[in-house]
Design a protein around this motif. Structure first.
Motif, short mmCIF file in Angstrom:
data_model
loop_
_atom_site.label_atom_id
_atom_site.label_comp_id
_atom_site.label_asym_id
_atom_site.label_seq_id
_atom_site.Cartn_x
_atom_site.Cartn_y
_atom_site.Cartn_z
N MET A 116 4.98 -41.25 70.18
CA MET A 116 4.13 -40.61 69.16
C MET A 116 2.69 -41.08 69.29
N LEU A 117 1.79 -40.18 69.00
CA LEU A 117 0.38 -40.55 69.06
C LEU A 117 -0.07 -41.08 67.70
N VAL A 118 -0.71 -42.23 67.71
CA VAL A 118 -1.19 -42.79 66.46
C VAL A 118 -2.51 -42.13 66.07
N VAL A 119 -3.36 -41.93 67.06
CA VAL A 119 -4.60 -41.20 66.81
C VAL A 119 -4.66 -40.02 67.75
N GLU A 120 -5.00 -38.88 67.17
CA GLU A 120 -5.13 -37.69 67.97
C GLU A 120 -6.39 -36.98 67.49
N ALA A 121 -7.44 -37.06 68.29
CA ALA A 121 -8.70 -36.44 67.88
C ALA A 121 -9.13 -35.46 68.95
N LYS A 122 -9.57 -34.29 68.49
CA LYS A 122 -10.03 -33.27 69.44
C LYS A 122 -11.39 -32.75 69.03
N GLY A 123 -12.32 -32.80 69.97
CA GLY A 123 -13.64 -32.21 69.73
C GLY A 123 -14.35 -32.75 68.51
N LEU A 124 -14.18 -34.04 68.27
CA LEU A 124 -14.75 -34.65 67.08
C LEU A 124 -16.28 -34.69 67.17
N LYS A 125 -16.92 -34.24 66.08
CA LYS A 125 -18.39 -34.27 66.06
C LYS A 125 -18.86 -34.80 64.72
N LYS A 126 -19.91 -35.58 64.77
CA LYS A 126 -20.56 -36.00 63.54
C LYS A 126 -22.05 -36.01 63.78
N TYR A 127 -22.73 -35.10 63.10
CA TYR A 127 -24.19 -35.03 63.24
C TYR A 127 -24.84 -35.53 61.97
N TYR A 128 -25.82 -36.40 62.13
CA TYR A 128 -26.68 -36.78 60.99
C TYR A 128 -27.99 -36.09 61.24
N ASP A 129 -28.43 -35.31 60.29
CA ASP A 129 -29.53 -34.39 60.55
C ASP A 129 -30.31 -34.68 61.84
N GLY A 130 -29.83 -34.04 62.90
CA GLY A 130 -30.53 -34.18 64.17
C GLY A 130 -29.90 -35.19 65.13
N VAL A 131 -29.36 -36.28 64.56
CA VAL A 131 -28.76 -37.30 65.42
C VAL A 131 -27.30 -36.95 65.69
N LYS A 132 -26.94 -36.87 66.97
CA LYS A 132 -25.55 -36.61 67.29
C LYS A 132 -24.84 -37.94 67.48
N ALA A 133 -24.29 -38.47 66.40
CA ALA A 133 -23.66 -39.79 66.47
C ALA A 133 -22.35 -39.70 67.25
N VAL A 134 -21.56 -38.67 66.99
CA VAL A 134 -20.35 -38.41 67.75
C VAL A 134 -20.44 -36.96 68.19
N ASP A 135 -20.20 -36.71 69.47
CA ASP A 135 -20.54 -35.39 70.00
C ASP A 135 -19.42 -34.87 70.89
N GLY A 136 -18.37 -34.36 70.27
CA GLY A 136 -17.29 -33.78 71.04
C GLY A 136 -16.37 -34.82 71.65
N GLU A 158 -10.97 -31.96 64.98
CA GLU A 158 -9.73 -32.24 64.29
C GLU A 158 -9.29 -33.66 64.55
N VAL A 159 -8.81 -34.31 63.52
CA VAL A 159 -8.27 -35.66 63.67
C VAL A 159 -6.94 -35.76 62.96
N LYS A 160 -6.03 -36.49 63.56
CA LYS A 160 -4.79 -36.88 62.90
C LYS A 160 -4.63 -38.37 63.13
N VAL A 161 -4.39 -39.10 62.07
CA VAL A 161 -4.09 -40.52 62.20
C VAL A 161 -2.69 -40.73 61.63
N LEU A 162 -1.78 -41.21 62.46
CA LEU A 162 -0.38 -41.38 62.07
C LEU A 162 0.18 -40.07 61.50
N GLY A 163 -0.33 -38.97 62.02
CA GLY A 163 0.17 -37.67 61.60
C GLY A 163 -0.51 -37.10 60.37
N TYR A 164 -1.45 -37.84 59.77
CA TYR A 164 -2.12 -37.34 58.57
C TYR A 164 -3.58 -37.02 58.85
N ASN A 165 -4.10 -36.11 58.05
CA ASN A 165 -5.52 -35.77 58.14
C ASN A 165 -6.32 -36.76 57.27
#
Ligand SMILES: Nc1ncnc2c1ncn2[C@@H]1O[C@H](COP(=O)(O)OP(=O)(O)OP(=O)(O)O)[C@@H](O)[C@H]1O
Ligand SMILES: [Mg+2]
Lengths: 307, 308
Positions: A1-21, A59-66
């Motif tokens: 089983m996967l404990v963490v499953e993240a796909k295409g995760l992005k987090k932008y802070y106005d202009g700053v791409k802190a996490v980018d895919g 999308e993220v799943k941690v231990l199967g939960y969002n």
């Protein structure tokens, strides 16, 4: 089983791409090292996993939960050691842990035994009744680990557990982490910017740079990649001839040459662009385009991880 | 939530600022009640509701207990709340707490309930001490009606302080620096205790100016406009509510109402009647508190929890 499953995760802070895919998979029972320089997006990724911040996309799943919608379920099963952790300085170590135990609804009697157990485990049992305000940085870090263990987590996230700790203290903390994995069968995610320090304990590492996972695998796999080549070039020519390929392969420092249509991919240990363009001219074809790849693993590695 | 509540309550009750304020109110309230009791024990003309005078009567340059609470109470409520959340960010404890399985609104609610409980304990015990002082000085116990009015006074005071506590907590969420949230809280306090009174007077003067020889209904209009503006102030709401509770003869709120009823001889109203009069004020205070909460939730629920 996967404990963490993240796909295409992005987090932008106005202009700053802190996490980018970012794509991330952490398997059950492994110790995964998330490596990257300052500002690479390690902490941001971890905050998303815990539902402490919402991703812009992906999308993220941690231990199967969002983690955004089922934050409590994730937090019940996950222990987190933040990077700048602070305690209630005017409470003792034991009182700090008792508060966390009560937030986890661990019954009073059970909590008392557990607190003693984890304090002994991290070697703080003698100072358990001292105010945390008097603790050194290393002691606080160990208290943080004790707190993480208090709730018997299935998944543990440690954000820079060795930063600001002397090498001996860091070694102790890392030993403790490996021991815990053996004894308690937990999945562990460690973030760090010091490859040489945590490579010993990790089963797999992922290298994150500017919010992207640029390489992932066991250390063996990664160093195999590193052996192969350090510079990547892409070449577009009017015609790919055998003579051209032979000349390119003959250049000193070139590791491999692959042709596909009118495009040639070259891996080398050095910047061989002058030699490449000369070889193209000598073999009588036209050079349409020559570009270096955006990054190489070695660059990332050298610049940030072997200081 | 109970875990948060008990921890925060213990923090409050043991904190220096709480202890300092407790004794400050106790000394001022006790002193003015002492002086009031001294002047009362001589007269003995109206034994009805004499205990209530301990709270409403200032003496010797000291404000009455009621006046003191209505002016300084906001400061006390705000001081228990202004660093509730931002100090957790600054200490780096917020990441640890909110990575435990608790809802964020529980955390705020737990802190609020602990603060209001601490305030309740303080006000109730000080009022008890003052009543005890009165018993000693006057020599006879308070009647049932007096006791229930005093209890009502305690409840309204706690609701009033609760509003200021919730405002402090709101500012502790909006502002990252505790100094900023403290200043913002003090600014609001000054606005409502001082400036709004001036402002209300100014507005009333604009709409219904009072010149010599003006008709009485203009005068009434002037006062009712003033009252209307003040209705937005928690301080004025509290003063009206507690006046109605502690002065049983009081039947309407504001001078305008008093003028209208000036011809009717004033006899004390039963508690139920007084409560009916102050009901809107109480609802107003609770509504203001709820607004602070609503804004707090909206801001805090989705905020990123990063300890820097
Ligand atoms: N609230 C914010 N607003 C704007 N930019 C932010 C914010 N938080 C983080 N960033 C930016 O996002 C990027 C990633 O930050 P992050 O904290 O995830 O890095 P990190 O890999 O944990 O670095 P470090 O090793 O220094 O802890 C950085 O460039 C940072 O400046
Ligand atoms: Mg970080």
């Amino acid at each position: 089983m996967l404990v963490v499953e993240a796909k295409g995760l992005k987090k932008y802070y106005d202009g700053v791409k802190a996490v980018d895919g970012l794509d991330l998979e952490i398997r059950e029972g492994e110790i995964y090292g998330l490596l990257g320089p300052n500002g690479a997006g390690k902490t941001t990724t971890i905050l998303i996993l815990l539902g402490l911040t919402e991703p812009t996309a992906g999308e993220v799943k941690v231990l199967g939960y969002n983690p955004t919608r089922e934050a409590l379920k994730v937090k019940r099963l996950t222990g987190y050691l933040p990077e700048n952790l602070g305690f209630y300085d005017d409470l003792s170590a034991r009182e700090n842990l008792r508060y966390i135990a009560s937030l986890n609804r661990i019954p009073e009697r059970e909590a008392r035994g557990k607190i003693q157990e984890v304090l002994e485990l991290v070697g703080l049992a003698d100072v358990a009744d001292r105010k945390v305000g008097t603790f050194s940085r290393g002691m606080k870090q160990r208290l943080g680990i004790a707190e993480v263990l208090l709730k018997d987590p299935r998944f543990v996230i440690l954000d820079e557990p060795t930063s600001g700790i002397d090498p001996e203290g860091a070694r102790q903390i890392l030993d403790m982490i490996t021991r815990l994995r053996e004894e308690r069968k937990m999945t562990i995610l460690i973030s760090s910017h010091l490859l040489h320090q945590i490579q010993r304990v990790c089963d797999r590492v992922g290298i994150i740079h500017r919010g992207k996972l640029v390489a992932q695998g066991s250390l063996g796999e990664l160093s195999a990649v590193m052996e192969k080549g350090t510079h990547l070039f892409e070449l577009k020519v009017s015609e790919v001839t055998d003579e051209l390929l032979a000349k390119l392969r003959a250049i000193d420092g070139v590791v491999s040459v692959d042709a596909e249509g009118d495009t040639v991919r070259i891996e080398a240990r050095d910047d061989v662009r002058p030699q490449v363009s000369r070889a193209v001219l000598e073999s009588g074809v036209d050079l349409l385009e020559l570009k270096g790849h955006a990054y190489t693993l070695e660059e990332v590695y050298l610049r940030y991880f072997q200081e | 939530m109970s875990a948060v509540f008990w921890k925060e309550l213990a923090d409050h009750l043991g904190s220096k600022r709480f202890i300092i304020f407790f004794f400050l109110i106790l000394i001022v309230g006790g002193a003015s009640a002492y002086l009031a009791a001294q002047s009362l024990s001589g007269t003995k003309t109206s034994p009805d509701y004499i205990y209530l005078n301990l709270f409403t009567q200032g003496a010797g340059g000291l404000p009455s207990f009621l006046g003191f609470i209505s002016f300084f109470g906001p400061l006390i409520g705000v001081i228990l709340g202004f660093d509730a959340i931002n100090s957790e960010f600054n200490r780096g404890t917020v990441s640890r707490v909110l990575s435990q399985p608790i809802y964020r609104d529980w955390w705020i609610n737990g802190k609020f309930l602990a603060g209001i409980t601490a305030l309740g304990i303080a006000v109730a015990s000080i009022v008890l001490i003052i009543t005890g002082l009165g018993l000693y000085m006057l020599g006879f116990p308070p009647g049932g009606a007096e006791i229930s009015r005093i209890a009502m006074f305690v409840v309204i005071s706690v609701v009033y302080l609760g509003f200021w506590l919730s405002l402090g907590i709101l500012f502790s969420i909006i502002f990252r620096q505790t100094a900023t949230s403290a200043l913002a809280s003090i600014a609001v306090w000054l606005f409502f205790t001082l400036f709004l009174y001036m402002l209300a007077g100014l507005i009333a003067d604009q709409i219904a100016p009072i010149k010599p020889g003006v008709a009485p209904d203009v005068f009434v209009k002037h006062e009712s406009i003033r009252d209307l503006v003040l209705r937005f102030s928690p301080v004025a709401l509290y003063e009206e509510a507690t006046t109605a509770i502690l002065i049983p003869q009081y039947r309407g709120l504001g001078l305008a109402a008093l003028l209208k009823e000036a011809s009717i001889p004033t006899s004390p109203l039963p508690l139920g009647q007084s409560l009916l009069i102050v009901w809107p004020q109480l609802v107003g205070l609770v509504a203001l508190t709820s607004i602070c909460f609503a804004i707090s939730y909206v801001i805090f629920m989705r905020r990123e929890i990063r300890s820097t």
